[in-house]
Design an enzyme around this catalytic site. Structure first.
Site, mmCIF file in Angstrom:
data_model
loop_
_atom_site.group_PDB
_atom_site.id
_atom_site.type_symbol
_atom_site.label_atom_id
_atom_site.label_comp_id
_atom_site.label_asym_id
_atom_site.label_seq_id
_atom_site.Cartn_x
_atom_site.Cartn_y
_atom_site.Cartn_z
ATOM 1 N N GLU A 39 -29.645 -45.763 -46.272
ATOM 2 C CA GLU A 39 -31.171 -45.217 -46.278
ATOM 3 C C GLU A 39 -31.324 -43.693 -46.225
ATOM 4 O OE1 GLU A 39 -33.328 -47.066 -47.501
ATOM 5 O OE2 GLU A 39 -32.629 -48.929 -47.180
ATOM 6 N N TYR A 123 -40.576 -45.552 -42.669
ATOM 7 C CA TYR A 123 -39.823 -46.105 -43.661
ATOM 8 C C TYR A 123 -38.363 -46.537 -43.326
ATOM 9 C CZ TYR A 123 -36.663 -47.413 -47.511
ATOM 10 O OH TYR A 123 -35.869 -48.175 -48.275
ATOM 11 N N ASP A 141 -41.515 -47.920 -49.129
ATOM 12 C CA ASP A 141 -41.379 -46.610 -49.709
ATOM 13 C C ASP A 141 -42.167 -46.277 -50.678
ATOM 14 O OD1 ASP A 141 -40.613 -48.151 -51.664
ATOM 15 O OD2 ASP A 141 -38.678 -47.312 -51.791
#
Ligand code: SF4
Length: 330
Positions: A39, A123, A141
């Site tokens: 991520e 997020y 997101d």
């Protein structure tokens, strides 16, 4: 209430989503760390590029959070080389050390503790909780925001928009399969509900979508175009040494860079190359000259043996400059 739409979304995901991405199939105790790395890497870089070039070697060198915490920052920066936005790598490294000090070498599995880690925003925290720890949380997101704004016809100028979107994500969450549901929404935003010209006729949520007939009212305005700037840099090679700048603090701390020229206006040096580079809100045109030591901006100047340059952490711009000057054999 949402069951038919949840089912339509999952059906679409099974046939048209990016279900084969390896990061969608992480299992076991190390999954939260692996999700975390992927991520952070894909925050500013396309996931395909991350998975092709950066994620596998990083995980090979730093297979666990503990291994990352023990590593030298310089090694982490070298593995990050080419991804740019090095603050992400520094935060990742720092977070790993904090997790070793405070959380027994594991990523915490609660939102507040994750948010307290450097570089972990809403997020990322929710992505780790859902995709790493398989918790039923909404993951919002930019892609999911776009879908939710249109699906629920939300005003993009609403106060506390981020909180509103998070609440809507939770309201719309499929509690029977939050993992696939969130991944499907991310893919729907990336592949169908795109910023311009969404393919509503192909969308599994078209029956539920309240905003599809007035996309302009329910979409975030385009970002202003980036600002063009020009800067002048000098390559100075003397006696087998290369002169570089290496700041101790700030955005480029610990990264070696081809230095700026002292003079940025009237330049009478041989031009070697020109490189384009985008960062934050700028579109940089970097002009590279053959320079002497006296031509270089002396701020944070260091010299390193040319043979060591390859294994020195460098900024993304310096990598581009190296590629533009193959005859110098950096
Ligand atoms: S129907 Fe159109 S606007 Fe609505 S979520 Fe689907 S693609 Fe987006």
């Amino acid at each position: 209430m949402f069951e038919p739409h949840h089912n339509a979304l999952l059906k679409w995901y099974a046939t048209s989503g990016r279900i084969d991405l390896p990061i969608r199939h992480l299992k076991g105790a190390n999954a939260p760390y692996e999700v975390y790395v992927s991520e952070i890497m894909s925050q500013q870089t396309q996931i395909g590029v991350v998975l092709d070039k950066f994620y596998p070697p990083f995980l090979k060198a730093m297979p666990t959070l503990k291994a990352l915490a023990r590593a030298k920052l310089e090694q982490v920066l070298l593995l990050w080389q080419g991804l740019g936005y090095y603050a992400r790598a520094k935060n990742l490294h720092k977070s790993a050390q904090i997790c070793c000090e405070k959380h027994g070498g594991q990523l915490p599995n609660d939102y507040q503790a994750l948010r307290a880690l450097p570089g972990v925003g809403d997020y990322t925290a929710n992505a780790i909780l859902c995709f790493g720890y398989k918790q039923a949380v909404g993951v919002v997101d930019a892609n999911v925001s776009r879908v939710l704004l249109r699906l629920f016809a939300l005003d993009p100028k609403s106060p506390n928009l981020a909180k509103l979107l998070q609440a809507k994500a939770l309201e719309f969450l499929n509690l029977d399969n939050p993992f696939d549901h969130n991944q499907a929404l991310i893919d729907l935003g990336a592949l169908v509900c795109t910023p311009a010209n969404p393919a509503c006729l192909l969308c599994p949520l078209q029956q539920a979508c309240k905003g599809k007939h007035d996309l302009k009212s329910f979409s975030v305005a385009k970002k202003p175009p980036s600002t063009p700037i020009t800067k002048h840099y000098g390559v100075c090679l003397q006696g087998g040494f290369l002169y570089l700048s290496c700041a101790k603090k700030g955005l480029y701390a610990h990264l070696h860079q081809i230095p700026l020229l002292k003079e940025q206006e009237q330049i009478h040096l041989p031009l070697l190359a020109q490189v384009r580079h985008s960062y934050t809100k700028y579109r940089l045109s970097a002009k590279i000259y053959e320079a002497t030591l006296a031509d270089l901006d002396p701020t944070d100047l260091v010299k390193i043996p040319l043979k060591d340059f390859k294994n020195t952490p460098k900024s993304a711009l310096s990598l581009k400059i190296m590629d533009a000057l193959p005859h110098l054999k950096f």
